[in-house]
Design a protein around this motif. Structure first.
Motif, short mmCIF file in Angstrom:
data_model
loop_
_atom_site.label_atom_id
_atom_site.label_comp_id
_atom_site.label_asym_id
_atom_site.label_seq_id
_atom_site.Cartn_x
_atom_site.Cartn_y
_atom_site.Cartn_z
N SER A 92 -0.73 0.75 12.18
CA SER A 92 -2.04 1.24 11.73
C SER A 92 -3.00 0.13 11.31
O SER A 92 -4.19 0.19 11.60
CB SER A 92 -1.87 2.24 10.59
OG SER A 92 -1.20 1.64 9.50
N SER A 93 -2.51 -0.90 10.62
CA SER A 93 -3.41 -1.93 10.09
C SER A 93 -3.37 -3.26 10.84
O SER A 93 -4.27 -4.07 10.71
CB SER A 93 -3.09 -2.20 8.61
OG SER A 93 -1.86 -2.87 8.49
N MET A 97 4.31 -6.54 7.72
CA MET A 97 4.95 -5.62 6.79
C MET A 97 6.12 -6.29 6.09
O MET A 97 6.61 -7.33 6.55
CB MET A 97 5.45 -4.38 7.54
CG MET A 97 4.32 -3.57 8.14
SD MET A 97 4.87 -1.95 8.72
CE MET A 97 6.05 -2.39 9.96
N VAL A 98 6.58 -5.68 5.00
CA VAL A 98 7.74 -6.17 4.26
C VAL A 98 8.80 -5.07 4.23
O VAL A 98 8.46 -3.88 4.16
CB VAL A 98 7.38 -6.59 2.81
CG1 VAL A 98 6.45 -7.79 2.81
CG2 VAL A 98 6.74 -5.45 2.05
N TRP A 102 16.84 -0.60 4.16
CA TRP A 102 17.47 -0.99 5.42
C TRP A 102 16.87 -0.26 6.62
O TRP A 102 17.07 -0.65 7.75
CB TRP A 102 18.98 -0.76 5.36
CG TRP A 102 19.37 0.69 5.22
CD1 TRP A 102 19.54 1.38 4.06
CD2 TRP A 102 19.64 1.61 6.27
NE1 TRP A 102 19.88 2.68 4.31
CE2 TRP A 102 19.96 2.86 5.67
CE3 TRP A 102 19.64 1.52 7.65
CZ2 TRP A 102 20.28 3.98 6.39
CZ3 TRP A 102 19.95 2.65 8.39
CH2 TRP A 102 20.27 3.87 7.76
N LYS A 103 16.04 0.77 6.35
CA LYS A 103 15.48 1.53 7.47
C LYS A 103 13.97 1.73 7.41
O LYS A 103 13.41 2.48 8.19
CB LYS A 103 16.17 2.89 7.60
CG LYS A 103 16.01 3.79 6.40
CD LYS A 103 16.74 5.09 6.62
CE LYS A 103 16.50 6.04 5.47
NZ LYS A 103 17.09 7.35 5.72
N GLU A 104 13.28 1.03 6.48
CA GLU A 104 11.82 1.16 6.39
C GLU A 104 11.15 -0.16 6.04
O GLU A 104 11.70 -0.96 5.29
CB GLU A 104 11.44 2.16 5.29
CG GLU A 104 11.41 3.59 5.72
CD GLU A 104 10.82 4.48 4.64
OE1 GLU A 104 10.03 5.36 5.02
OE2 GLU A 104 11.12 4.28 3.45
N MET A 105 9.94 -0.32 6.58
CA MET A 105 9.07 -1.43 6.22
C MET A 105 7.76 -0.83 5.75
O MET A 105 7.42 0.29 6.13
CB MET A 105 8.86 -2.37 7.40
CG MET A 105 10.13 -3.07 7.84
SD MET A 105 9.82 -4.31 9.09
CE MET A 105 10.02 -5.79 8.12
N GLU A 109 -0.78 -3.94 2.26
CA GLU A 109 -2.21 -3.70 2.10
C GLU A 109 -2.56 -2.22 2.04
O GLU A 109 -3.34 -1.79 1.20
CB GLU A 109 -2.97 -4.38 3.25
CG GLU A 109 -4.44 -4.51 3.02
CD GLU A 109 -5.08 -5.41 4.07
OE1 GLU A 109 -5.83 -4.89 4.90
OE2 GLU A 109 -4.81 -6.63 4.04
N THR A 110 -1.96 -1.42 2.94
CA THR A 110 -2.31 0.00 3.03
C THR A 110 -1.28 0.91 2.39
O THR A 110 -1.57 2.08 2.13
CB THR A 110 -2.48 0.42 4.50
OG1 THR A 110 -1.21 0.29 5.16
CG2 THR A 110 -3.54 -0.41 5.21
N GLY A 111 -0.05 0.41 2.20
CA GLY A 111 1.02 1.24 1.66
C GLY A 111 1.71 2.10 2.70
O GLY A 111 2.64 2.84 2.38
N VAL A 112 1.27 2.05 3.94
CA VAL A 112 1.86 2.86 5.01
C VAL A 112 3.27 2.37 5.30
O VAL A 112 3.51 1.16 5.43
CB VAL A 112 0.99 2.80 6.28
CG1 VAL A 112 1.66 3.48 7.46
CG2 VAL A 112 -0.38 3.42 6.02
N LYS A 113 4.22 3.32 5.41
CA LYS A 113 5.61 3.00 5.70
C LYS A 113 5.91 3.32 7.16
O LYS A 113 5.40 4.31 7.70
CB LYS A 113 6.55 3.82 4.81
CG LYS A 113 6.39 3.50 3.34
CD LYS A 113 7.28 4.40 2.50
CE LYS A 113 7.03 4.16 1.02
NZ LYS A 113 7.81 5.08 0.18
#
Length: 134
Positions: A92-93, A97-98, A102-105, A109-113
């Motif tokens: 999206s941005s 990402m960080v 173990w299954k999500e980044m 900046e936007t908080g989108v996972k």
């Protein structure tokens, strides 16, 4: 171990370009092609894994070489906790990402996972460079 850039996703596999190998080889002079099959993403039942939830084109992934698949590409695996996506950009941005599990980044900046099969990064430097992390 090899670092790869995901080139494209298909229903049952990801096609990647191998860009670097573990110490002492380092950066590859000529990029090699590889494939990560759905059954080699995680140690769980492969029917539960969707490739688009594990990695996306452009992601940098740490993999283990399983062997030669055919004359053109290596068969690779991310089915260990230390293996998986080490760098990803938010769809999206467009920002890096960080990992938050173990299954999500998440985009800071936007908080989108976004779903990814993230590599456990505690000893990443040691794994890639063949030296103890500082």
């Amino acid at each position: 171990l090899v670092l790869c850039r995901v080139e494209r996703l298909q229903l049952g596999q990801a096609t990647v370009e191998m860009i670097a190998a573990e110490y002492p080889i380092g950066v590859l002079g000529v990029p090699q092609q590889g494939s990560i099959r759905r059954e080699d993403v995680r140690k769980q039942a492969s029917e539960e894994i969707l490739m688009q939830d594990a990695m996306r084109p452009g992601d940098i992934v740490l993999c283990r070489i399983l062997g030669m698949g055919d004359a053109r590409r290596y068969m690779l695996s991310t089915a260990e906790v230390e293996l998986g996506v080490v760098r990803a950009t938010s769809v999206s941005s467009g920002k890096p990402m960080v990992p938050i599990s173990w299954k999500e980044m998440q985009c800071p900046e936007t908080g989108v996972k976004e779903s990814r099969k993230c590599a456990k990064r505690s000893n990443l430097k040691e794994m890639i460079l063949g030296q103890k992390a500082a």
